[in-house]
Design an enzyme around this catalytic site. Structure first.
Site, PDB file in Angstrom:
ATOM      1  N   LYS A  77     -16.856  -2.071  27.602  1.00 33.04           N
ATOM      2  CA  LYS A  77     -17.215  -1.708  28.980  1.00 33.04           C
ATOM      3  C   LYS A  77     -16.340  -2.514  29.921  1.00 33.04           C
ATOM      4  O   LYS A  77     -16.168  -3.717  29.748  1.00 33.04           O
ATOM      5  CB  LYS A  77     -18.694  -2.014  29.238  1.00 33.04           C
ATOM      6  N   CYS A  93     -10.546   0.484  43.361  1.00 34.72           N
ATOM      7  CA  CYS A  93     -10.078   1.713  42.711  1.00 34.72           C
ATOM      8  C   CYS A  93     -11.238   2.448  42.056  1.00 34.72           C
ATOM      9  O   CYS A  93     -12.086   1.833  41.409  1.00 34.72           O
ATOM     10  CB  CYS A  93      -9.028   1.341  41.660  1.00 34.72           C
ATOM     11  N   CYS A  95     -10.201   5.708  40.659  1.00 34.54           N
ATOM     12  CA  CYS A  95      -9.501   6.730  39.878  1.00 34.54           C
ATOM     13  C   CYS A  95      -8.978   6.197  38.549  1.00 34.54           C
ATOM     14  O   CYS A  95      -8.487   6.960  37.728  1.00 34.54           O
ATOM     15  CB  CYS A  95      -8.333   7.307  40.683  1.00 34.54           C
ATOM     16  N   CYS A 104      -7.594  -1.121  44.688  1.00 31.67           N
ATOM     17  CA  CYS A 104      -6.877   0.138  44.881  1.00 31.67           C
ATOM     18  C   CYS A 104      -5.445  -0.141  45.327  1.00 31.67           C
ATOM     19  O   CYS A 104      -5.204  -1.008  46.157  1.00 31.67           O
ATOM     20  CB  CYS A 104      -7.595   0.968  45.942  1.00 31.67           C
ATOM     21  N   HIS A 108      -4.506   6.961  43.631  1.00 23.85           N
ATOM     22  CA  HIS A 108      -5.343   8.152  43.672  1.00 23.85           C
ATOM     23  C   HIS A 108      -4.671   9.291  44.436  1.00 23.85           C
ATOM     24  O   HIS A 108      -4.944  10.459  44.186  1.00 23.85           O
ATOM     25  CB  HIS A 108      -6.725   7.841  44.273  1.00 23.85           C
TER      26      HIS A 108
END
Length: 130
Positions: A77, A93, A95, A104, A108
């Site tokens: 995980k 993030c 994506c 991020c 994306h």
């Protein structure tokens, strides 16, 4: 000469409907059923095909596609804990394409253009202390 009305079986609703309707049309063409019977059988075919699961439904495919194909793949995980102070703002993030994950980097946008998706970042901010 007798026309062959058999077909190979398939599990998709559209193929079930096509097979059923081809049989009904065959009998209609050969004047072995009337229009009332034709519409009754066509309705039954359409109703029956609704209960046949599609071969590759979008839900089934989506449930088994991996989202994360890049970040910490050996971990069972991927979890990130971060602390924000007063006045801080972070852009995370969602994506899984960011080179600066968990933050991020705008990856994306290319993902969205390529796939037609609309994913964007999670923006978290803490108000400044007064």
């Amino acid at each position: 000469e007798k026309e062959d009305t058999t077909s190979t079986s398939s599990s998709s609703p559209s193929s079930i409907m096509a097979i059923c309707l081809s049989q009904v049309l065959y009998f209609l063409k050969n004047n072995t059923i009337n229009m009332k019977t034709f519409f009754a059988l066509a309705s039954i075919c359409a109703s029956a095909s609704a209960f046949v699961p599609a071969a590759n439904s979008a839900v089934e495919t989506r449930l088994f596609d991996k989202i994360n194909n890049k970040i910490d793949l050996d971990s069972p995980k991927v979890a990130t804990m971060d602390k924000l102070s007063n006045g801080d703002k972070k852009v995370y993030c969602r994506c899984w394409q960011s080179g600066t994950f968990p933050l991020c980097d705008g990856s994306h946008m290319a993902h969205n253009k390529e796939t037609g998706d609309n994913v964007g970042p999670l923006i978290v901010s803490v108000d400044k202390a007064e």
